[in-house]
Design a protein around this motif. Structure first.
Motif, PDB file in Angstrom:
ATOM      1  N   GLY A 118       0.913  -1.390   0.088  1.00  0.00           N
ATOM      2  CA  GLY A 118       0.028  -0.090  -0.012  1.00  0.00           C
ATOM      3  C   GLY A 118       0.886   1.272  -0.141  1.00  0.00           C
ATOM      4  O   GLY A 118       1.825   1.183  -0.633  1.00  0.00           O
ATOM      5  N   VAL A 119       0.301   2.157   0.731  1.00  0.00           N
ATOM      6  CA  VAL A 119       1.204   3.706   0.889  1.00  0.00           C
ATOM      7  C   VAL A 119       1.443   3.694   2.271  1.00  0.00           C
ATOM      8  O   VAL A 119       0.663   3.347   2.985  1.00  0.00           O
ATOM      9  CB  VAL A 119       0.360   4.447   0.229  1.00  0.00           C
ATOM     10  N   GLU A 120       2.345   4.755   2.529  1.00  0.00           N
ATOM     11  CA  GLU A 120       2.673   5.341   3.523  1.00  0.00           C
ATOM     12  C   GLU A 120       3.298   6.717   3.590  1.00  0.00           C
ATOM     13  O   GLU A 120       3.887   6.941   2.577  1.00  0.00           O
ATOM     14  CB  GLU A 120       3.966   4.320   4.359  1.00  0.00           C
ATOM     15  N   LEU A 121       2.510   7.515   4.590  1.00  0.00           N
ATOM     16  CA  LEU A 121       3.165   8.776   4.975  1.00  0.00           C
ATOM     17  C   LEU A 121       3.971   8.846   5.867  1.00  0.00           C
ATOM     18  O   LEU A 121       3.906   8.277   6.954  1.00  0.00           O
ATOM     19  CB  LEU A 121       1.998   9.764   4.874  1.00  0.00           C
ATOM     20  N   TYR A 122       5.209   9.697   5.908  1.00  0.00           N
ATOM     21  CA  TYR A 122       6.089   9.846   6.955  1.00  0.00           C
ATOM     22  C   TYR A 122       6.790  11.063   7.054  1.00  0.00           C
ATOM     23  O   TYR A 122       6.556  11.892   6.151  1.00  0.00           O
ATOM     24  CB  TYR A 122       7.144   8.755   6.772  1.00  0.00           C
ATOM     25  N   GLY A 123       7.254  11.440   8.292  1.00  0.00           N
ATOM     26  CA  GLY A 123       7.959  12.664   8.530  1.00  0.00           C
ATOM     27  C   GLY A 123       8.506  12.833   9.530  1.00  0.00           C
ATOM     28  O   GLY A 123       8.432  12.008  10.670  1.00  0.00           O
ATOM     29  N   ASN A 124       9.360  13.868   9.803  1.00  0.00           N
ATOM     30  CA  ASN A 124       9.963  14.192  11.131  1.00  0.00           C
ATOM     31  C   ASN A 124       9.652  15.521  11.360  1.00  0.00           C
ATOM     32  O   ASN A 124      10.072  16.610  10.571  1.00  0.00           O
ATOM     33  CB  ASN A 124      11.611  14.032  10.874  1.00  0.00           C
ATOM     34  N   VAL A 125       9.233  15.777  12.429  1.00  0.00           N
ATOM     35  CA  VAL A 125       8.925  17.326  12.847  1.00  0.00           C
ATOM     36  C   VAL A 125       9.580  18.007  13.882  1.00  0.00           C
ATOM     37  O   VAL A 125       9.442  17.347  15.206  1.00  0.00           O
ATOM     38  CB  VAL A 125       7.402  17.355  13.129  1.00  0.00           C
ATOM     39  N   PRO A 126      10.653  18.863  13.916  1.00  0.00           N
ATOM     40  CA  PRO A 126      11.303  19.411  14.879  1.00  0.00           C
ATOM     41  C   PRO A 126      10.278  20.412  15.916  1.00  0.00           C
ATOM     42  O   PRO A 126       9.702  21.079  15.493  1.00  0.00           O
ATOM     43  CB  PRO A 126      12.644  20.187  14.355  1.00  0.00           C
ATOM     44  N   LEU A 127      10.498  20.034  16.954  1.00  0.00           N
ATOM     45  CA  LEU A 127       9.621  20.796  18.063  1.00  0.00           C
ATOM     46  C   LEU A 127      10.358  21.849  18.829  1.00  0.00           C
ATOM     47  O   LEU A 127      10.336  22.096  20.188  1.00  0.00           O
ATOM     48  CB  LEU A 127       9.045  19.945  18.959  1.00  0.00           C
ATOM     49  N   GLY A 128      11.843  22.190  18.480  1.00  0.00           N
ATOM     50  CA  GLY A 128      12.585  23.075  19.134  1.00  0.00           C
ATOM     51  C   GLY A 128      12.979  22.455  20.532  1.00  0.00           C
ATOM     52  O   GLY A 128      13.460  21.239  20.417  1.00  0.00           O
TER      53      GLY A 128
END
Lengths: 397, 163
Positions: free
Chosen positions: A158-168
């Motif tokens: 299938g499909v996958e969304l991913y990411g890295n979100v810095p929070l300071g």
């Protein structure tokens, strides 16, 4: 035939990925194509019972081999494929399969998209359940990462969304969300007429806390299994004689099983120390054509705590305690409904690409055993206290 | 009466345990808060982090540098692609960098990459032989980031200050 197709697929991908942006290839010191692989051979010996094959007498049916090709086609696009085969008792029999394959496009650090067959991010270690070099224990805590369930839990198409979100100052969040289906080969299980998984969806969210090395998070997964069984007539007759099924039961059983799994995870890594703990519950509602055979609701509970410390370049011991209750709706009490597992491992890195591991387990309870592998004896009649010893060597590159 | 006394003693014992537990929890929380509020500055003894001299960035957060080498971030703030480059695993410079910036030993980082490589999540940065090769590479690539020993010749690159 499937073996041939697998290797043709890998070779085709290797050729395709070599045709890439020449400017990028000239600039990068990375190899044109990244090729990695591993070969593992293990030995398993148990006391009192067979576990993961004919282990009571000692078994070398404990082999894993994998080969992957990955290519970065620029800074944002990547593709890859891994072939994998294993033999673990009655599972696998060295039949090669595509473990994963994907194309991966990263729009930003906080948003990427992957499509293909991708490993399921469930808990801390699901994706490396079959990669011996990527961990200390030979067997990961079996409460959360049962090797018998690898085909169900490892990957989806299938499909996958991913990411890295810095929070300071608050650290960073890493997320993954996916949806698709799971393909299962049931040809080795004659009682299963058909098995369909119309959907699997879920995600994982991990928070890298401001305390360096500490990550906490959770994973959620929902799927539905539509299964049709055809039981052999002698078994049906025996069940009818015992009164456990109605006299009209002809051996056919259809069931729909929506399942929800979740796990809470904590991981601390500093220097050579690793500490991990997870708690999980898996709940299934079962709609069955023969309700007498399958419970309406089943829920199990799984948890473990694990520690490892690399003492020097070649010695890396570790230990864990794992606990599994397969049906907390019914009971947690008797030996067939609980599994305590106290494990200790010694990992020896002989070279940068070759390791040997020794591992011992003290088991209390019989919930992870199979009656079929133990002479048809009911789990509540098997010895509640037993042990497992494993040795394994792996070469990887 | 005896039963009542035992019950009271039981509560008393439980209360003192609770107080002890509370003290322990408070102490642990204070210790954790100290670690969070006053994070240790990234020690850079034994190595220098370098970037291309045309890179506008001169200072960076230690977490950003760590994430760059673990490929959790892939771009500089201006959108330029990050190109981390490692030294060999037996390098003393890499050992110092790994512990100080990544917070893990080289072996633990190798395990991290084993997990990524065999689960299809990515491949590690390329490894170069030593300071000369790293300086040459970083000097030739605007988005590159590397680390070298304190004695390295830094012609064509600049030191990135980590805070």
């Amino acid at each position: 035939m499937s073996k041939l197709l697998s290797w043709i697929g890998a070779a085709t991908l290797a050729l395709c990925v070599c045709r890439e942006d020449p400017a990028y290839a000239q600039e990068s010191p990375a190899p044109l194509v990244d090729i990695h692989g591993f070969v593992s051979q293990g030995f398993i010996k148990s006391t009192d019972h067979n576990y993961l094959g004919k282990s009571e007498r000692g078994s070398f049916e404990f082999t894993e081999v994998g080969l992957n090709v990955t290519k970065e086609l620029g800074h944002n696009l990547r593709t890859g494929v891994q072939l994998f085969a294993r033999d673990l008792g009655t599972i696998g029999n060295l039949k090669p399969q595509f473990d994963w394959f994907y194309l991966d496009y990263r729009f930003f650090d906080w948003l990427g998209l992957r499509a293909g067959r991708t490993k399921l991010p469930f808990g801390l270690f699901n994706e490396v359940n079959d990669i011996d070099s990527a961990r200390v224990p030979i067997l990961l805590p079996q409460s959360l990462y049962p090797v018998q369930n690898r085909d169900y839990l490892l990957a989806q198409n299938g499909v996958e969304l991913y990411g890295n979100v810095p929070l300071g100052a608050a650290g960073a969040l890493e997320y993954r969300a996916y949806g698709g289906t799971i393909f299962l080969d049931t040809s080795a299980q004659p009682i299963i007429v058909s098995l369909d998984i119309p959907y699997v969806a879920g995600g994982r969210l991990m928070w890298s806390t401001p305390l360096r090395g500490l990550e906490v998070g959770g994973s959620l997964q929902a799927l539905r299994l539509d299964v049709e069984y055809l039981f052999p007539q002698p078994l049906v007759a025996a069940a009818q004689a015992g009164g456990s099924v109605p006299s009209t039961f002809d051996g056919h059983l259809k069931a729909k099983m929506p399942v929800v799994l979740w796990v809470g995870s904590a991981l601390y890594q500093s220097g050579d120390l690793l500490l991990a703990a997870e708690y999980s519950r898996w709940r299934a509602h079962i709609e069955s054509s023969v309700p007498e055979l399958l419970p309406e609701v089943t829920e199990n509970e799984r948890l473990y705590g694990m520690a490892s410390y690399r003492v020097n370049d070649w010695f890396w011991p570790g230990a864990y305690y794992s606990l599994f209750f397969p049906d907390i709706v019914q009971t947690r009490e008797d030996r067939a409904h609980q599994q305590h597992d106290l494990a200790a491992t010694a990992r020896f890195d002989l070279t940068e690409n070759w390791l040997v591991k020794l591992e011992g387990h003290y088991m209390w309870g019989t919930a992870v055993l199979s009656s079929a592998e133990n002479g048809g004896i009911s789990l509540d009649k098997l010895n509640r206290s037993w042990g497992v010893f494993l040795a394994k060597t792996t070469a990887y590159f | 009466m005896q039963m009542l006394t035992r019950t009271i003693q039981g509560f008393d014992c439980m209360a003192s345990r609770l107080v002890l537990r509370r003290s322990l929890v408070v102490s642990l929380l204070c210790a954790a808060a100290c670690l969070v509020v006053w994070p240790a500055p990234a020690e850079t003894a034994g190595f220098r982090v370098i970037v291309n001299s045309e890179n506008p960035v001169s200072t960076a957060n230690g977490n950003f540098v760590a994430d760059a080498f673990l490929k959790k971030v892939n771009e500089w703030s201006d959108g330029l692609g990050l190109e981390p480059v490692d030294q060999r695993t037996n390098s003393e410079t890499r050992r110092a960098f790994s512990l100080a910036v990544l917070g893990r030993s080289v072996a633990a980082v190798r395990t991290y990459w084993q997990q990524r490589v065999f689960s299809g999540r990515g491949v590690p940065p390329p490894e170069l032989d030593g300071d000369v090769e790293v300086v040459r590479y970083v000097g030739a690539h605007r988005g590159a980031i590397g680390y070298v020993s304190e004695a390295a010749n830094l012609d064509g690159v600049k030191v990135l200050t980590i805070h």
